[in-house]
Write a protein that holds these residues in place. Structure first.
Motif, PDB file in Angstrom:
ATOM      1  N   MET A 172       0.846  -1.202   0.000  1.00  0.00           N
ATOM      2  CA  MET A 172       0.000   0.000   0.000  1.00  0.00           C
ATOM      3  C   MET A 172       0.878   1.248   0.000  1.00  0.00           C
ATOM      4  SD  MET A 172      -3.366   0.323   2.419  1.00  0.00           S
ATOM      5  CE  MET A 172      -2.722   1.536   3.538  1.00  0.00           C
ATOM      6  N   THR A 173       0.533   2.255  -0.848  1.00  0.00           N
ATOM      7  CA  THR A 173       1.354   3.478  -0.830  1.00  0.00           C
ATOM      8  C   THR A 173       1.062   4.279   0.431  1.00  0.00           C
ATOM      9  OG1 THR A 173      -0.337   4.522  -2.178  1.00  0.00           O
ATOM     10  CG2 THR A 173       1.637   3.752  -3.325  1.00  0.00           C
ATOM     11  N   LYS A 174       2.132   4.901   0.944  1.00  0.00           N
ATOM     12  CA  LYS A 174       1.989   5.635   2.206  1.00  0.00           C
ATOM     13  C   LYS A 174       1.291   6.961   1.957  1.00  0.00           C
ATOM     14  CE  LYS A 174       4.790   6.696   6.278  1.00  0.00           C
ATOM     15  NZ  LYS A 174       3.574   7.050   6.977  1.00  0.00           N
ATOM     16  N   LEU A 175       0.398   7.324   2.870  1.00  0.00           N
ATOM     17  CA  LEU A 175      -0.286   8.621   2.761  1.00  0.00           C
ATOM     18  C   LEU A 175       0.718   9.740   2.988  1.00  0.00           C
ATOM     19  CD1 LEU A 175      -3.459   7.784   4.908  1.00  0.00           C
ATOM     20  CD2 LEU A 175      -3.391   8.166   2.431  1.00  0.00           C
ATOM     21  N   PRO A 176       0.504  10.910   2.365  1.00  0.00           N
ATOM     22  CA  PRO A 176       1.419  12.030   2.608  1.00  0.00           C
ATOM     23  C   PRO A 176       1.320  12.519   4.047  1.00  0.00           C
ATOM     24  CG  PRO A 176      -0.484  12.741   1.306  1.00  0.00           C
ATOM     25  CD  PRO A 176      -0.577  11.240   1.416  1.00  0.00           C
ATOM     26  N   SER A 177       2.429  13.014   4.565  1.00  0.00           N
ATOM     27  CA  SER A 177       2.398  13.675   5.879  1.00  0.00           C
ATOM     28  C   SER A 177       1.762  15.046   5.718  1.00  0.00           C
ATOM     29  CB  SER A 177       3.808  13.858   6.436  1.00  0.00           C
ATOM     30  OG  SER A 177       4.466  12.641   6.513  1.00  0.00           O
ATOM     31  N   VAL A 178       1.234  15.556   6.836  1.00  0.00           N
ATOM     32  CA  VAL A 178       0.535  16.840   6.827  1.00  0.00           C
ATOM     33  C   VAL A 178       1.237  17.798   7.786  1.00  0.00           C
ATOM     34  CG1 VAL A 178      -1.709  17.968   7.134  1.00  0.00           C
ATOM     35  CG2 VAL A 178      -1.619  15.547   6.512  1.00  0.00           C
ATOM     36  N   LEU A 179       1.661  18.950   7.286  1.00  0.00           N
ATOM     37  CA  LEU A 179       2.226  19.990   8.161  1.00  0.00           C
ATOM     38  C   LEU A 179       1.119  20.986   8.461  1.00  0.00           C
ATOM     39  CD1 LEU A 179       5.683  21.634   8.188  1.00  0.00           C
ATOM     40  CD2 LEU A 179       3.653  23.096   8.326  1.00  0.00           C
ATOM     41  N   ILE A 180       0.831  21.167   9.762  1.00  0.00           N
ATOM     42  CA  ILE A 180      -0.269  22.031  10.195  1.00  0.00           C
ATOM     43  C   ILE A 180       0.292  23.164  11.049  1.00  0.00           C
ATOM     44  CG2 ILE A 180      -2.472  22.135  11.447  1.00  0.00           C
ATOM     45  CD1 ILE A 180      -2.609  19.044  11.157  1.00  0.00           C
ATOM     46  N   THR A 181       0.069  24.407  10.625  1.00  0.00           N
ATOM     47  CA  THR A 181       0.472  25.526  11.479  1.00  0.00           C
ATOM     48  C   THR A 181      -0.699  25.899  12.398  1.00  0.00           C
ATOM     49  OG1 THR A 181      -0.247  27.324  10.002  1.00  0.00           O
ATOM     50  CG2 THR A 181       1.969  26.402   9.635  1.00  0.00           C
ATOM     51  N   GLY A 182      -0.350  26.415  13.566  1.00  0.00           N
ATOM     52  CA  GLY A 182      -1.396  26.755  14.538  1.00  0.00           C
ATOM     53  C   GLY A 182      -2.071  25.503  15.049  1.00  0.00           C
ATOM     54  N   ALA A 183      -1.257  24.459  15.279  1.00  0.00           N
ATOM     55  CA  ALA A 183      -1.822  23.146  15.635  1.00  0.00           C
ATOM     56  C   ALA A 183      -2.000  22.962  17.134  1.00  0.00           C
ATOM     57  CB  ALA A 183      -0.922  22.036  15.084  1.00  0.00           C
ATOM     58  N   SER A 184      -1.687  23.978  17.925  1.00  0.00           N
ATOM     59  CA  SER A 184      -1.758  23.777  19.390  1.00  0.00           C
ATOM     60  C   SER A 184      -3.168  23.955  19.935  1.00  0.00           C
ATOM     61  CB  SER A 184      -0.794  24.734  20.096  1.00  0.00           C
ATOM     62  OG  SER A 184      -1.176  26.073  19.868  1.00  0.00           O
ATOM     63  N   SER A 185      -4.078  24.562  19.152  1.00  0.00           N
ATOM     64  CA  SER A 185      -5.445  24.743  19.669  1.00  0.00           C
ATOM     65  C   SER A 185      -6.434  24.895  18.515  1.00  0.00           C
ATOM     66  CB  SER A 185      -5.515  25.966  20.602  1.00  0.00           C
ATOM     67  OG  SER A 185      -5.343  27.152  19.875  1.00  0.00           O
ATOM     68  N   GLY A 233       3.066  16.119   2.025  1.00  0.00           N
ATOM     69  CA  GLY A 233       2.327  16.343   0.784  1.00  0.00           C
ATOM     70  C   GLY A 233       1.097  17.213   0.976  1.00  0.00           C
ATOM     71  N   ILE A 234       0.846  17.617   2.223  1.00  0.00           N
ATOM     72  CA  ILE A 234      -0.287  18.508   2.510  1.00  0.00           C
ATOM     73  C   ILE A 234       0.184  19.570   3.503  1.00  0.00           C
ATOM     74  CG2 ILE A 234      -2.646  18.681   3.436  1.00  0.00           C
ATOM     75  CD1 ILE A 234      -3.080  15.730   2.721  1.00  0.00           C
ATOM     76  N   LEU A 235      -0.069  20.836   3.159  1.00  0.00           N
ATOM     77  CA  LEU A 235       0.212  21.947   4.077  1.00  0.00           C
ATOM     78  C   LEU A 235      -1.125  22.538   4.516  1.00  0.00           C
ATOM     79  CD1 LEU A 235       1.789  24.357   5.378  1.00  0.00           C
ATOM     80  CD2 LEU A 235       1.707  25.455   3.111  1.00  0.00           C
ATOM     81  N   ILE A 236      -1.299  22.714   5.820  1.00  0.00           N
ATOM     82  CA  ILE A 236      -2.478  23.446   6.311  1.00  0.00           C
ATOM     83  C   ILE A 236      -1.996  24.751   6.943  1.00  0.00           C
ATOM     84  CG2 ILE A 236      -4.580  23.372   7.684  1.00  0.00           C
ATOM     85  CD1 ILE A 236      -4.505  20.368   7.605  1.00  0.00           C
ATOM     86  N   ASN A 237      -2.212  25.823   6.200  1.00  0.00           N
ATOM     87  CA  ASN A 237      -1.817  27.172   6.594  1.00  0.00           C
ATOM     88  C   ASN A 237      -2.934  27.727   7.476  1.00  0.00           C
ATOM     89  OD1 ASN A 237       0.486  28.718   5.886  1.00  0.00           O
ATOM     90  ND2 ASN A 237      -0.079  28.650   3.712  1.00  0.00           N
ATOM     91  N   ASN A 238      -2.857  27.427   8.769  1.00  0.00           N
ATOM     92  CA  ASN A 238      -3.983  27.736   9.653  1.00  0.00           C
ATOM     93  C   ASN A 238      -3.651  28.768  10.728  1.00  0.00           C
ATOM     94  OD1 ASN A 238      -6.477  27.003  11.442  1.00  0.00           O
ATOM     95  ND2 ASN A 238      -4.684  26.528  12.725  1.00  0.00           N
ATOM     96  N   ALA A 239      -2.385  28.839  11.162  1.00  0.00           N
ATOM     97  CA  ALA A 239      -2.050  29.752  12.275  1.00  0.00           C
ATOM     98  C   ALA A 239      -2.526  31.157  11.932  1.00  0.00           C
ATOM     99  CB  ALA A 239      -0.552  29.758  12.540  1.00  0.00           C
ATOM    100  N   GLY A 240      -3.131  31.803  12.899  1.00  0.00           N
ATOM    101  CA  GLY A 240      -3.611  33.149  12.647  1.00  0.00           C
ATOM    102  C   GLY A 240      -4.112  33.754  13.933  1.00  0.00           C
ATOM    103  N   ALA A 241      -4.308  35.049  13.890  1.00  0.00           N
ATOM    104  CA  ALA A 241      -4.815  35.758  15.063  1.00  0.00           C
ATOM    105  C   ALA A 241      -5.734  36.868  14.583  1.00  0.00           C
ATOM    106  CB  ALA A 241      -3.649  36.331  15.866  1.00  0.00           C
ATOM    107  N   ALA A 242      -6.489  37.424  15.526  1.00  0.00           N
ATOM    108  CA  ALA A 242      -7.363  38.558  15.229  1.00  0.00           C
ATOM    109  C   ALA A 242      -6.870  39.764  16.021  1.00  0.00           C
ATOM    110  CB  ALA A 242      -8.802  38.217  15.598  1.00  0.00           C
ATOM    111  N   LEU A 243      -7.454  40.900  15.758  1.00  0.00           N
ATOM    112  CA  LEU A 243      -7.031  42.134  16.427  1.00  0.00           C
ATOM    113  C   LEU A 243      -8.292  42.926  16.736  1.00  0.00           C
ATOM    114  CD1 LEU A 243      -4.431  43.646  17.154  1.00  0.00           C
ATOM    115  CD2 LEU A 243      -4.431  44.626  14.850  1.00  0.00           C
ATOM    116  N   SER A 244      -8.501  43.189  18.022  1.00  0.00           N
ATOM    117  CA  SER A 244      -9.721  43.930  18.359  1.00  0.00           C
ATOM    118  C   SER A 244      -9.466  45.435  18.311  1.00  0.00           C
ATOM    119  CB  SER A 244     -10.220  43.510  19.738  1.00  0.00           C
ATOM    120  OG  SER A 244      -9.203  43.751  20.665  1.00  0.00           O
ATOM    121  N   GLY A 245     -10.535  46.197  18.420  1.00  0.00           N
ATOM    122  CA  GLY A 245     -10.414  47.656  18.477  1.00  0.00           C
ATOM    123  C   GLY A 245     -10.607  48.314  17.121  1.00  0.00           C
ATOM    124  N   ALA A 246     -10.722  49.635  17.176  1.00  0.00           N
ATOM    125  CA  ALA A 246     -10.954  50.415  15.957  1.00  0.00           C
ATOM    126  C   ALA A 246      -9.640  50.614  15.198  1.00  0.00           C
ATOM    127  CB  ALA A 246     -11.535  51.773  16.323  1.00  0.00           C
TER     128      ALA A 246
END
Ligand SMILES: NC(=O)c1ccc[n+]([C@@H]2O[C@H](COP(=O)([O-])OP(=O)(O)OC[C@H]3O[C@@H](n4cnc5c(N)ncnc54)[C@H](OP(=O)(O)O)[C@@H]3O)[C@@H](O)[C@H]2O)c1
Length: 262
Positions: A1-14, A83-96
């Motif tokens: 069986m061919t091996k599935l690609p590994s996945v690199l996930i940013t922002g993976a801590s929560s 073989g898979i990148l998940i570009n997920n890390a991100g933050a928001a910014l409150s205020g005007a």
């Protein structure tokens, strides 16, 4: 069986990233987890290794710091099992907008756009050479709605959606699949991290529901996935309205309404 690609996930801590880690581990993919909080990722990895038996590497990095980002880029460039990148890390910014600090704005842009486009570029160039691979970019519906008053955050997310559409246009013929996921309000830590007032939000999607829906879109190879949107034709109509302007963009003469009266 061919091996599935590994996945690199940013922002993976929560939140969304940790949930993607859970789902891809259960699908049998090895993982590389990236975020600042190494201890939290270790705890997640220990649980997932035990539950699923996949191999999981932890790569602690602050993606707003060039040296840390370079280490993640090097891993993506050199590790051909990914073989898979998940570009997920991100933050928001409150205020005007006019009250936000330049340093906060610069940090947000570095995390939500610079890191995303650099990692996407590194992955895309290796995947295109290989003729296969997938990149998931986490954008937001906020990037479609300037009326929400989250101007800088929304602008970074509009960037991610455009980037994903442009990448799809260029990379699909080279065998690389790119998906932009546009969540709406989802119950994660992002709100409290940004010190945002959530009292006016009457509803939030559960993070597992959001990620499972996004994975339905992934498995269907959608370019744009908006989990809470009931009528998919609305997005198609929005794209059609944009494309209807294209012939006008080719005019060499200014439109009639802009011609100075002689
Ligand atoms: N929740 C929502 O309502 C919502 C809606 C639309 C889009 N999104 C998008 O979804 C993505 C994930 O957010 P979330 O909702 O899951 O929020 P979250 O729980 O706060 O997760 C954010 C992740 O990014 C990591 N991160 C933050 N700053 C970082 C840095 N400087 N370097 C490296 N990693 C960093 C955090 O880990 P560390 O603190 O360990 O670094 C964490 O793993 C974001 O791009 C967000 O914009 C969220």
């Amino acid at each position: 069986m061919t091996k599935l690609p590994s996945v690199l996930i940013t922002g993976a801590s929560s939140g969304i990233g940790a949930t993607y880690a859970d789902r891809f581990a259960r699908r049998g993919h090895d993982l590389v987890l990236v975020a600042r909080d190494g201890a939290r990722m270790e705890a997640l990895a220990a649980r997932l290794r035990q539950d699923t038996g996949v191999a999981i590497d932890i790569l602690p990095a602050d993606l707003t710091q060039r040296e840390d980002l370079a280490r993640v880029e090097a891993r993506l460039r050199e590790d051909e099992t990914i073989g898979i990148l998940i570009n997920n890390a991100g933050a928001a910014l409150s205020g005007a907008f006019d009250e936000q600090s330049l340093d906060d704005i610069e940090r947000l842009v570095a995390l939500n756009t610079t890191a995303v486009v650099r990692l996407a570029n590194v992955a895309a160039s290796r995947f295109a050479k290989a003729g296969s691979g997938a990149i998931i970019n986490i954008a937001s519906v906020v990037g479609l709605v300037p009326e929400f008053g989250q101007t800088v955050y929304g602008a970074t997310k509009a960037f991610v959606t455009f980037l994903s559409q442009g990448m799809t246009h260029e990379l699909a013929p080279k065998g690389v699949y790119v998906q932009a996921v546009l969540p709406a309000a989802t119950a994660t830590e992002i709100w409290q991290r940004a010190g945002a007032d959530t009292s006016t939000l009457h509803t939030m999607m559960r993070v597992d529901e959001l990620v499972d829906a996004a994975l339905v879109g992934f498995d269907r190879r959608e370019t744009i996935t908006i989990p809470p949107l009931p009528d998919a034709a609305q997005w198609d109509n929005y794209q059609a309205a944009r494309q209807a302007m294209l012939p006008g963009f080719g005019n060499a003469r200014a439109a009639e309404r802009y011609r100075a009266a002689s």
